[in-house]
Design a protein around this motif. Structure first.
Motif, PDB file in Angstrom:
ATOM      1  N   THR A 221      99.968  -1.815 -51.109  1.00 32.03           N
ATOM      2  CA  THR A 221     100.431  -3.169 -50.816  1.00 32.03           C
ATOM      3  C   THR A 221     100.286  -3.422 -49.322  1.00 32.03           C
ATOM      4  O   THR A 221     100.501  -2.533 -48.493  1.00 32.03           O
ATOM      5  CB  THR A 221     101.885  -3.366 -51.252  1.00 32.03           C
ATOM      6  OG1 THR A 221     102.728  -2.445 -50.544  1.00 32.03           O
ATOM      7  CG2 THR A 221     102.044  -3.124 -52.747  1.00 32.03           C
ATOM      8  N   ILE A 224     101.687  -9.818 -46.552  1.00 32.77           N
ATOM      9  CA  ILE A 224     101.096 -11.153 -46.703  1.00 32.77           C
ATOM     10  C   ILE A 224      99.579 -11.104 -46.841  1.00 32.77           C
ATOM     11  O   ILE A 224      98.946 -12.134 -47.106  1.00 32.77           O
ATOM     12  CB  ILE A 224     101.479 -12.065 -45.515  1.00 32.77           C
ATOM     13  CG1 ILE A 224     100.977 -11.472 -44.200  1.00 32.77           C
ATOM     14  CG2 ILE A 224     102.976 -12.288 -45.460  1.00 32.77           C
ATOM     15  CD1 ILE A 224     101.177 -12.405 -43.003  1.00 32.77           C
ATOM     16  N   GLN A 225      98.980  -9.922 -46.686  1.00 35.31           N
ATOM     17  CA  GLN A 225      97.539  -9.781 -46.863  1.00 35.31           C
ATOM     18  C   GLN A 225      97.162  -9.377 -48.289  1.00 35.31           C
ATOM     19  O   GLN A 225      95.990  -9.137 -48.569  1.00 35.31           O
ATOM     20  CB  GLN A 225      96.993  -8.758 -45.874  1.00 35.31           C
ATOM     21  CG  GLN A 225      97.157  -9.172 -44.416  1.00 35.31           C
ATOM     22  CD  GLN A 225      96.656  -8.115 -43.451  1.00 35.31           C
ATOM     23  OE1 GLN A 225      96.480  -6.960 -43.805  1.00 35.31           O
ATOM     24  NE2 GLN A 225      96.421  -8.533 -42.212  1.00 35.31           N
ATOM     25  N   GLY A 226      98.134  -9.309 -49.178  1.00 40.27           N
ATOM     26  CA  GLY A 226      97.841  -8.968 -50.573  1.00 40.27           C
ATOM     27  C   GLY A 226      97.935  -7.480 -50.830  1.00 40.27           C
ATOM     28  O   GLY A 226      98.829  -6.800 -50.314  1.00 40.27           O
ATOM     29  N   SER A 227      97.011  -6.955 -51.587  1.00 38.14           N
ATOM     30  CA  SER A 227      97.025  -5.523 -51.911  1.00 38.14           C
ATOM     31  C   SER A 227      95.620  -5.040 -52.235  1.00 38.14           C
ATOM     32  O   SER A 227      94.685  -5.838 -52.370  1.00 38.14           O
ATOM     33  CB  SER A 227      97.970  -5.238 -53.080  1.00 38.14           C
ATOM     34  OG  SER A 227      97.553  -5.908 -54.259  1.00 38.14           O
ATOM     35  N   THR A 239      93.973 -10.884 -53.637  1.00 37.57           N
ATOM     36  CA  THR A 239      94.371 -11.923 -52.689  1.00 37.57           C
ATOM     37  C   THR A 239      95.856 -12.240 -52.852  1.00 37.57           C
ATOM     38  O   THR A 239      96.394 -12.205 -53.965  1.00 37.57           O
ATOM     39  CB  THR A 239      93.547 -13.210 -52.904  1.00 37.57           C
ATOM     40  OG1 THR A 239      93.698 -13.640 -54.265  1.00 37.57           O
ATOM     41  CG2 THR A 239      92.085 -12.963 -52.632  1.00 37.57           C
ATOM     42  N   PRO A 240      96.543 -12.543 -51.749  1.00 40.53           N
ATOM     43  CA  PRO A 240      97.978 -12.820 -51.826  1.00 40.53           C
ATOM     44  C   PRO A 240      98.267 -14.165 -52.475  1.00 40.53           C
ATOM     45  O   PRO A 240      97.432 -15.080 -52.437  1.00 40.53           O
ATOM     46  CB  PRO A 240      98.416 -12.808 -50.360  1.00 40.53           C
ATOM     47  CG  PRO A 240      97.187 -13.218 -49.610  1.00 40.53           C
ATOM     48  CD  PRO A 240      96.035 -12.620 -50.372  1.00 40.53           C
ATOM     49  N   TYR A 256     106.749  -5.838 -57.246  1.00 41.50           N
ATOM     50  CA  TYR A 256     105.323  -5.521 -57.393  1.00 41.50           C
ATOM     51  C   TYR A 256     105.140  -4.350 -58.350  1.00 41.50           C
ATOM     52  O   TYR A 256     104.279  -4.377 -59.237  1.00 41.50           O
ATOM     53  CB  TYR A 256     104.744  -5.192 -56.015  1.00 41.50           C
ATOM     54  CG  TYR A 256     103.260  -4.881 -55.998  1.00 41.50           C
ATOM     55  CD1 TYR A 256     102.330  -5.875 -55.708  1.00 41.50           C
ATOM     56  CD2 TYR A 256     102.791  -3.596 -56.253  1.00 41.50           C
ATOM     57  CE1 TYR A 256     100.972  -5.599 -55.681  1.00 41.50           C
ATOM     58  CE2 TYR A 256     101.433  -3.304 -56.230  1.00 41.50           C
ATOM     59  CZ  TYR A 256     100.525  -4.310 -55.943  1.00 41.50           C
ATOM     60  OH  TYR A 256      99.177  -4.019 -55.927  1.00 41.50           O
ATOM     61  N   GLY A 278     101.327  -8.850 -57.590  1.00 39.75           N
ATOM     62  CA  GLY A 278     101.482  -9.677 -56.402  1.00 39.75           C
ATOM     63  C   GLY A 278     102.277 -10.938 -56.671  1.00 39.75           C
ATOM     64  O   GLY A 278     103.062 -11.399 -55.838  1.00 39.75           O
ATOM     65  N   ALA A 282     105.722 -12.231 -54.911  1.00 36.50           N
ATOM     66  CA  ALA A 282     105.824 -13.558 -54.298  1.00 36.50           C
ATOM     67  C   ALA A 282     107.046 -14.318 -54.798  1.00 36.50           C
ATOM     68  O   ALA A 282     107.719 -15.015 -54.037  1.00 36.50           O
ATOM     69  CB  ALA A 282     104.551 -14.354 -54.574  1.00 36.50           C
TER      70      ALA A 282
END
Length: 313
Positions: A221, A224-227, A239-240, A256, A278, A282
């Motif tokens: 993870t 804020i840049q996703g995973s 993508t986040p 997650y 993700g 969120a």
């Protein structure tokens, strides 16, 4: 047939504080060897938390038969009442007399960075619980817990041939490189955040590609840049999800992980698993505390389609 996920890990009371500034304005890089700082936190909340508690809560909202397994203290009554109100499984929550339930003191700055102090309390007795005691388990997770408990639960999952996720989290410093390699070789999946991924590489001497070869998938993870999902064949970037109101990151990683478990239990492909995970993270960050959000599968399916332009099922 309903599938069952066994969630081994911590239960804790979280004291969550917000520092209305940035840690890097007060921590001087050339003075970390003699650190003496104080943060004024005007607000504080007490919440139900712990890795196993948060993961099980999110899985329960998804309709999964989640079985949390943990050792807690004599002060656990309010948390037990909360679990009962939520109709969650409490059969394998073992109270250790004379001990505190785990206590986490979490301070978050305006960038979402966190400083956490954790008192394990009864968590150190987690080895008193045995994976063997739970029947018909389809998948498990070994998340941060007592040191001996994590070692024994991983070995028990392996002995029973039950696939499980190794989630070392904040427990990683308790283990040597050799012990961490043993966890990886027993596990089917590994999940870490970006900081933990570097620590895991440093301690084991294994790079990400080598770790990914040893398991079915390595999940990393990145906030804020996703995973990222690393498999033997490829790296999949997730993508986040765009979040309108960022409230509190506490418990985001656990949400997650619940998404990972759900996706794995339902045979989803890697990309869908990562996107669902993700999405749950969120949803969590838009709420204060780790267990104050609500959703059902109808909401998840619509939110998923709105964000990714694809059907979840």
């Amino acid at each position: 047939m309903t599938k069952t996920a066994l969630i081994c890990g911590s239960y804790a009371f979280d004291s969550i504080m917000v520092f209305h500034d940035y840690f890097n304005n007060h921590i001087l890089p050339d003075r970390v060897h003699m650190l003496n700082v104080s943060f004024l936190v005007p607000t504080m909340r007490k919440e139900f938390g712990g890795c196993a508690g948060n993961i099980a809560y999110n899985l329960h909202l998804l309709g999964v038969n989640s079985v949390p397994m943990a050792t807690v203290g004599s002060d656990f009554t309010p948390y037990l009442e909360w679990m009962t109100r939520c109709h969650m499984n409490t059969a394998y929550i073992k109270i250790i007399p004379g001990q505190y339930t785990g206590q986490a003191f979490i301070t978050t700055d305006m960038s979402g960075n966190q400083i956490t102090v954790f008192h394990p309390g009864a968590m150190d007795q987690s080895h008193q619980n045995k994976v063997f005691d739970v029947s018909m388990v389809d998948i498990g997770i070994v998340s941060p817990d007592g040191r001996t408990g994590m070692i024994e639960h991983a070995a028990q999952f392996k002995q029973l041939n039950i696939p499980f996720i190794f989630d070392p989290g904040q427990g990683m410093p308790m283990f040597s490189g050799e012990e961490l390699i043993n966890f990886i070789e027993q596990a089917s999946y590994v999940v870490v955040n970006s900081y933990e991924s570097q620590m895991l590489q440093d301690r084991t001497g294994l790079n990400l590609a080598t770790i990914a070869i040893k398991v079915k998938a390595l999940f990393i993870t990145k906030g804020i840049q996703g995973s990222e999902i690393h498999t033997e064949e490829k790296v999949i970037n997730i993508t986040p999800v765009k979040v309108d109101v960022f409230q509190d990151p506490t418990g985001c990683g656990d949400a997650y992980r619940a998404g990972l478990l759900y996706g794995l239990m339902n045979g989803m492909d890697w990309k869908t698993i990562g996107q669902l995970a993700g999405l749950l993270g969120a949803i969590k960050v838009t709420h204060l505390g780790a267990q104050n959000h609500q959703f059902d599968m109808g909401y998840i399916e619509k939110y998923y389609q709105d964000n990714y332009g694809e059907l979840l099922f």
